[in-house]
Enzyme design. Structure first.
Site: not given
Length: 232
Positions: A50-51
């Site tokens: 995930d970012k």
């Protein structure tokens, strides 16, 4: 770019918080894959983070290695360990969550525990307990979107600074340190941590009969917060 390990067939990088693993549809910021493409020419995505999750991520340098590593991940032959700072304490302190995960029916991009979802398993173990917080190691056996965050919420807690599955509140030193006083140079207190406290810490796998045990150190801001918590 923080390279943890480089092999002739693959590369392991310690991804920074806030950086995309691969380009997204909206084109919101440069991705790690784009940086690697500029450096190596050919780069193939094996898995993603995930970012706002930092830490260890692997990319293949050729199609054969991409196929071999992707199959390892899909068949769950790769051991994936994360470290997360959790609000409060988990009860019990260690255990396993077997709870299927599905997309939220109304909120785009959000996930929920749902019996009709995909099977999802997370082993967890409290590594250190502090006043108001816990450092927890997660070993995920499946790779569902937001799996650790959803399963932590399922346990009645949340990852620190998680806006989607927790309160999203930043951590201030005044919350931790007794008799805290703002320095004369500061007009207002700045948070010690204001982003998701989740880190891809270790990956264990075998490729072409060679065993790899890779580890990415915790980011500086998370180490600093843990240091303050240990002092208390």
């Amino acid at each position: 770019m923080d390279i943890i390990f480089e092999h002739q067939n693959f590369i392991a990088v310690n991804k920074a918080v806030g950086m995309l693993s691969i380009p997204d549809r909206a084109g919101s910021g440069q991705s790690l894959k784009e940086l690697l493409l500029k450096k190596y020419g050919d780069i193939f995505t094996v898995h993603r983070l995930d970012k706002f999750t930092s830490g260890l991520i692997i990319f293949a340098k050729d199609t054969g290695t991409h196929k071999a590593l992707s199959e390892k991940f899909q068949s769950r032959e790769v051991e994936k360990f994360y470290l997360g700072l959790v609000n409060g304490h988990l009860h019990p302190a260690e255990g396993t969550v077997n709870a299927a995960i599905a997309e939220h029916p109304a909120k785009n991009g959000k996930m929920v525990v749902n019996a009709k979802g995909k099977p999802s398993r997370t082993d967890y173990k409290t590594v250190e307990a502090f006043r108001g917080y816990s450092l927890v190691e997660f070993n995920i056996h499946t790779g569902r979107t937001h799996q650790i965050r959803v399963h932590t919420q399922y346990l009645g807690a949340s990852i620190v600074c998680d806006e989607w599955y927790g309160d999203g509140k930043p951590v201030y030193l005044s919350q931790i340190k007794r008799n805290y006083k703002l320095s004369k140079q500061e007009e207002e207190e700045r948070p010690v941590l204001s982003r998701l406290a989740l880190h891809s810490h270790r990956l264990h796998f075998t490729l072409h009969d060679i065993e790899y045990r890779l580890e990415a150190p915790l980011p500086k801001d998370l180490r600093a917060l843990l240091q303050q918590l240990r002092k208390q």
